[in-house]
Design a protein around this motif. Structure first.
Motif, PDB file in Angstrom:
ATOM      1  N   MET A   1      90.762  22.436  93.699  1.00  0.00           N
ATOM      2  CA  MET A   1      91.460  22.165  94.962  1.00  0.00           C
ATOM      3  C   MET A   1      92.729  22.995  95.079  1.00  0.00           C
ATOM      4  O   MET A   1      93.513  23.078  94.151  1.00  0.00           O
ATOM      5  CB  MET A   1      91.863  20.670  95.010  1.00  0.00           C
ATOM      6  CG  MET A   1      90.931  19.770  95.815  1.00  0.00           C
ATOM      7  SD  MET A   1      90.603  20.401  97.454  1.00  0.00           S
ATOM      8  CE  MET A   1      92.189  20.111  98.244  1.00  0.00           C
ATOM      9  N   GLU A   2      92.902  23.600  96.215  1.00  0.00           N
ATOM     10  CA  GLU A   2      94.163  24.286  96.440  1.00  0.00           C
ATOM     11  C   GLU A   2      95.236  23.261  96.744  1.00  0.00           C
ATOM     12  O   GLU A   2      95.010  22.304  97.464  1.00  0.00           O
ATOM     13  CB  GLU A   2      94.031  25.229  97.642  1.00  0.00           C
ATOM     14  CG  GLU A   2      93.371  26.525  97.271  1.00  0.00           C
ATOM     15  CD  GLU A   2      93.420  27.516  98.410  1.00  0.00           C
ATOM     16  OE1 GLU A   2      94.213  27.295  99.345  1.00  0.00           O
ATOM     17  OE2 GLU A   2      92.659  28.490  98.361  1.00  0.00           O
ATOM     18  N   ARG A   3      96.342  23.487  96.156  1.00  0.00           N
ATOM     19  CA  ARG A   3      97.434  22.583  96.485  1.00  0.00           C
ATOM     20  C   ARG A   3      98.613  23.443  96.878  1.00  0.00           C
ATOM     21  O   ARG A   3      99.244  24.104  96.054  1.00  0.00           O
ATOM     22  CB  ARG A   3      97.774  21.719  95.286  1.00  0.00           C
ATOM     23  CG  ARG A   3      98.904  20.784  95.598  1.00  0.00           C
ATOM     24  CD  ARG A   3      99.104  19.821  94.472  1.00  0.00           C
ATOM     25  NE  ARG A   3     100.443  19.265  94.599  1.00  0.00           N
ATOM     26  CZ  ARG A   3     100.944  18.404  93.752  1.00  0.00           C
ATOM     27  NH1 ARG A   3     100.244  18.014  92.717  1.00  0.00           N
ATOM     28  NH2 ARG A   3     102.157  17.937  93.923  1.00  0.00           N
ATOM     29  N   LEU A   5     102.225  24.583  97.983  1.00  0.00           N
ATOM     30  CA  LEU A   5     103.614  24.168  97.931  1.00  0.00           C
ATOM     31  C   LEU A   5     104.337  24.808  99.103  1.00  0.00           C
ATOM     32  O   LEU A   5     103.904  25.826  99.627  1.00  0.00           O
ATOM     33  CB  LEU A   5     104.264  24.665  96.633  1.00  0.00           C
ATOM     34  CG  LEU A   5     103.669  24.179  95.313  1.00  0.00           C
ATOM     35  CD1 LEU A   5     104.332  24.913  94.170  1.00  0.00           C
ATOM     36  CD2 LEU A   5     103.849  22.691  95.160  1.00  0.00           C
ATOM     37  N   VAL A   7     107.630  26.905 100.544  1.00  0.00           N
ATOM     38  CA  VAL A   7     108.370  28.011  99.936  1.00  0.00           C
ATOM     39  C   VAL A   7     109.490  27.477  99.046  1.00  0.00           C
ATOM     40  O   VAL A   7     109.685  27.916  97.917  1.00  0.00           O
ATOM     41  CB  VAL A   7     108.937  28.930 101.036  1.00  0.00           C
ATOM     42  CG1 VAL A   7     109.864  29.971 100.426  1.00  0.00           C
ATOM     43  CG2 VAL A   7     107.807  29.591 101.803  1.00  0.00           C
ATOM     44  N   ARG A  10     108.259  25.967  95.867  1.00  0.00           N
ATOM     45  CA  ARG A  10     107.787  26.988  94.934  1.00  0.00           C
ATOM     46  C   ARG A  10     108.969  27.647  94.227  1.00  0.00           C
ATOM     47  O   ARG A  10     108.952  27.842  93.013  1.00  0.00           O
ATOM     48  CB  ARG A  10     106.956  28.023  95.686  1.00  0.00           C
ATOM     49  CG  ARG A  10     105.957  28.736  94.794  1.00  0.00           C
ATOM     50  CD  ARG A  10     105.098  29.700  95.567  1.00  0.00           C
ATOM     51  NE  ARG A  10     104.142  29.064  96.445  1.00  0.00           N
ATOM     52  CZ  ARG A  10     104.034  29.311  97.742  1.00  0.00           C
ATOM     53  NH1 ARG A  10     104.856  30.172  98.326  1.00  0.00           N
ATOM     54  NH2 ARG A  10     103.127  28.705  98.464  1.00  0.00           N
ATOM     55  N   TRP A  11     110.011  27.968  94.991  1.00  0.00           N
ATOM     56  CA  TRP A  11     111.191  28.573  94.363  1.00  0.00           C
ATOM     57  C   TRP A  11     111.831  27.603  93.365  1.00  0.00           C
ATOM     58  O   TRP A  11     112.311  27.994  92.311  1.00  0.00           O
ATOM     59  CB  TRP A  11     112.232  28.984  95.409  1.00  0.00           C
ATOM     60  CG  TRP A  11     111.977  30.348  95.976  1.00  0.00           C
ATOM     61  CD1 TRP A  11     111.744  30.646  97.289  1.00  0.00           C
ATOM     62  CD2 TRP A  11     111.927  31.587  95.274  1.00  0.00           C
ATOM     63  NE1 TRP A  11     111.547  31.990  97.441  1.00  0.00           N
ATOM     64  CE2 TRP A  11     111.651  32.590  96.222  1.00  0.00           C
ATOM     65  CE3 TRP A  11     112.077  31.954  93.942  1.00  0.00           C
ATOM     66  CZ2 TRP A  11     111.528  33.928  95.887  1.00  0.00           C
ATOM     67  CZ3 TRP A  11     111.958  33.286  93.593  1.00  0.00           C
ATOM     68  CH2 TRP A  11     111.684  34.254  94.557  1.00  0.00           C
ATOM     69  N   LEU A  13     110.287  25.366  91.638  1.00  0.00           N
ATOM     70  CA  LEU A  13     109.452  25.383  90.438  1.00  0.00           C
ATOM     71  C   LEU A  13     109.719  26.642  89.614  1.00  0.00           C
ATOM     72  O   LEU A  13     109.835  26.584  88.388  1.00  0.00           O
ATOM     73  CB  LEU A  13     107.971  25.304  90.851  1.00  0.00           C
ATOM     74  CG  LEU A  13     106.937  25.124  89.750  1.00  0.00           C
ATOM     75  CD1 LEU A  13     107.245  23.900  88.903  1.00  0.00           C
ATOM     76  CD2 LEU A  13     105.541  24.999  90.360  1.00  0.00           C
TER      77      LEU A  13
END
Lengths: 412, 175, 147
Positions: A1-3, A5, A7, A10-11, A13
């Motif tokens: 499954m695509e999950r 995030l 932007v 994500r940064w 993370l």
């Protein structure tokens, strides 16, 4: 499954992973960093850029001169062309004219340079690409490769950024521009790194119209060396003035972007030599067939007498708008095939210096060579292609007309 | 595995890597954006012929220029490909962003921390073991210009596998 | 203390800086003085500008010479001189190889003596600056050792 995030997530993370894994030690600036700073600071960077460009140009001029004037003018003028003239003398007139060229070159008491005066496919057609242009592009590609691999090109971009923004382009546009001085084809391709459609269009239009390629520069260096400075100045004025105009009238945005300037690196000579060789080889494959074809077309037109008809038809236009004699017609006709060939065909002896100057400018502007044009078809949409063509027609008349007026005012 | 895409930001050395891997002669320079179109070549991994693609530099999968458009289109056309995400070791954060995007899209990813020499110059150390542990994909270090670390890069390509983003978040939060 | 380390470098920068400016002015003037010559050409003025700027950059690096930013300025100035000198030498090389003859039967390449004569004096100003400017490498090396 695509999950997916967002932007920000994500940064976030990335930051947390980096905190876990990346350790930034105490860092002392090295000489390389200090050099990087000094070469982009205008006070020191501009003199340094002048030195680099001086080196660029001088290396090119001396290299091309060594091969062309030192050896190839003699190889062709004293050996190859007279040899062909003798061996092929038995051919029918029309074949002799196309392959070897003008018979007058072989007559007693001929004065002039047979390399250009002959004009045939096997004489002038081979002399121009192999005697002149090859050495010019080889030198240009070599120096460009050094500038690319050391990381100096992007610094030049930083230095010129302010000026380039005035014409709606980014400082990075200097990279496609300089590459185009070798050959417009990779230059136009390099324009892909510009951000918006508008910037790409302006860049490509300016490259196609105002930036002469290595082949052309090589021919100018051989035939009109004293004029190159003025030709470049005129074209640079066009580049900046009309870049500014295009930026004002063409819709779209030209945003600021941050430039990623790489660290300086010692160039790898194997890479530089390979790159120079690959580009030169590509040039030979693209250019030589067109030069030979162009010579053939011109000689066929001469042999059938069609050239005289066309020339007298164009005489009025050429004389009134541009102040160029009708004998420049063949050169202008093959200009769309190859610009280097076109410059080689200019009847330099039969024109005043100012007429030669005007013709060289017109040839530079008026049509990108076929290879570049084919690339424009791929890179631009129809609207942009038509605009580019309209732009170059306008530029031919603006520059031709204005230079003609200046000439009349100055009495040249 | 039948296809490998080399992806990463501009000027991290993808083309240098490509030339080594595929024995090719893609144009290499020291400025961002030299590769504006993709180059393809082949290499042998354990007797298997694998296609390698040198993709133009992309900062993220949200294209900003023509070169990035080419990169994203390439990626969409090659759904089954293994992606080697090439990262400038001195600017790991930026590269990780793209790596995460690729992982989220479900590609089997491996990470190449290239330009290790530059990172060393500026005194940046990356804990590759820890990074591998967190991301759950192979991580190797290379200096492509000198050909260092390429063997490990190639030998570990087959370990690349899709990872759930959730797993990564768990790992980070656990520490 | 910092200044003590820099003294020899500062002296170097002052001397070569003034010399570069002087030679730059000679490039503008043009002419021949014994073993020193300035051949007029398209780029004479540019060469003059480059040498004078290099001289000014040397002079701006005099204080606290061994500081990395100051030292780097001198390195940049030296590279500018190397470029001009390298091109002067390159021009000598290019001129020394072909014979210059045009008729069939004449030699293609310059004879041994012609070849060597092309490298004799007089020389261009930047070539005289080349050797002293190489001293910068000593300072770069010295700084590297100190680290």
């Amino acid at each position: 499954m695509e999950r997916a995030l967002t932007v920000d997530q994500r940064w976030d993370l990335v930051d947390r992973i980096a905190k876990e894994t990346v350790e930034v030690g105490a860092y002392k600036p090295t000489l390389k960093d200090a050099l990087a700073g000094i070469t982009v600071n205008p006070w020191t960077g501009i003199p340094f850029a002048i030195a680099v460009l001086y080196g660029f140009w001088t290396f090119f001029g001396e290299f091309a001169g060594l091969f062309t004037d030192g050896f190839f003018v003699r190889i062709f003028g004293t050996h190859w062309i007279p040899f062909l003239g003798e061996k092929l003398a038995g051919l029918p007139d029309w074949a002799f004219t196309i392959l070897v060229g003008d018979k007058a070159v072989f007559a007693e008491g001929f004065v002039g340079d047979p390399c250009f005066a002959a004009g045939g496919v096997l004489t002038t057609g081979l002399f121009m690409p192999f005697g002149i242009v090859l050495w010019a592009v080889l030198a240009l590609f070599f120096v460009l490769a050094i500038l690319e691999d050391t990381g100096y090109l992007p610094r030049l971009a930083v230095l010129i950024d302010t000026v380039m923004h005035k014409i709606g382009l980014h400082g990075f546009a200097i990279v496609p521009t300089l590459i185009s001085l070798g050959c417009n084809v990779p230059g136009v391709t390099a324009a892909r790194t510009l951000e918006t459609r508008k910037q790409r269009f302006i860049m490509i239009a300016l490259l196609g119209v105002f930036v002469p390629c290595g082949a052309q520069i090589g021919m100018m260096e051989e035939l009109v060396p004293g004029m190159i400075g003025w030709v470049f100045l005129t074209l640079a004025i066009g580049y900046f003035v009309f870049g500014w105009v295009l930026n004002k009238i063409w819709p779209g945005e030209s945003p600021e972007i941050l430039m990623d300037v790489p660290p300086y690196r010692a160039p790898q000579w194997s890479n530089i030599l390979r790159k120079t060789w690959m580009r030169t080889r590509h040039f030979l494959f693209v250019a030589v067939p067109f030069v030979l074809l162009g010579c053939a077309i011109v000689m066929v037109l001469y042999a059938t007498g069609a050239m005289d008809a066309i020339a007298s038809g164009l005489e009025g236009l050429l004389a009134s708008v541009f102040g160029v004699p009708a004998s420049a017609t063949p050169s202008l006709m093959v200009g769309f095939l190859r610009k280097d060939l076109a410059i080689g065909l200019l009847p330099i002896g039969a024109m005043t210096n100012y007429q030669v100057f005007k013709s060289v400018i017109l040839l530079s502007i008026y049509f990108p060579c076929l290879a570049t044009f084919a690339l424009l078809l791929r890179e631009l949409n129809w609207k942009e292609i038509l605009a580019t063509l309209g732009f170059l027609v306008a530029m031919v008349f603006v520059f031709g007309g204005v230079l003609n007026l200046i000439g009349m005012a100055g009495g040249w | 595995m039948n296809k490998v895409l080399l992806m990463g930001q501009a000027n991290v050395g993808k083309s240098v890597l490509f030339n080594h891997l595929a024995g090719a002669a893609a144009t290499v320079s020291n400025y961002p954006g030299t590769t504006v179109d993709f180059d393809k070549g082949h290499m042998m991994i354990e007797g298997e012929r694998v296609e390698v693609v040198d993709v133009p530099g992309a900062f993220s999968l949200d294209p900003k220029d023509r070169a990035e458009e080419v990169a994203v289109r390439m990626l969409e056309e090659e759904k089954g490909a293994t992606v080697v995400c090439v990262i400038d070791s001195s600017k790991v954060e930026r590269g990780l962003y793209l790596a995460l995007e690729l992982i989220e899209k479900g590609y089997p990813v491996m990470i190449d921390l290239n330009m290790a020499d530059v990172a060393k110059d500026v005194n940046i150390k990356v804990d590759t073991k820890r990074l591998e542990d967190i991301l759950g994909v192979p991580v190797v270090t290379t200096v492509a210009t000198r050909g260092e670390g390429l063997k490990e890069l190639v030998s570990r390509m087959k370990e690349a596998k899709p990872v759930e983003t959730g797993k990564i978040i768990e790992k980070v939060e656990a520490s | 203390m910092m200044n003590n380390r820099s003294t020899s470098g500062s002296i170097f920068a002052v001397i070569i800086g003034i010399a570069a400016i002087g030679f730059g002015i000679l490039e503008f003037v043009g002419g021949e003085w014994g073993p020193l010559t300035v051949e007029a050409g398209t780029f004479t003025a540019w060469r003059a500008v480059i040498l004078i700027c290099a001289g000014l950059i040397y002079l701006s690096s005099v204080s606290n010479f061994m500081d990395i930013r100051q030292l780097a300025k001198s390195v940049v100035a030296s590279i500018m001189i190397w470029i001009v000198a390298a091109m002067d030498i390159w021009a000598m090389i290019a001129a020394s190889i072909p014979s210059g003859a045009e008729e069939a039967g004449e030699p293609w390449f310059a004879s041994g003596t012609e070849f060597l004569a092309a490298y004799g004096p007089p020389y261009m100003p930047a070539i005289y600056l080349l050797i002293p400017s190489l001293v910068i490498l000593y300072f770069v090396g010295k700084r590297r050792l100190a680290k």
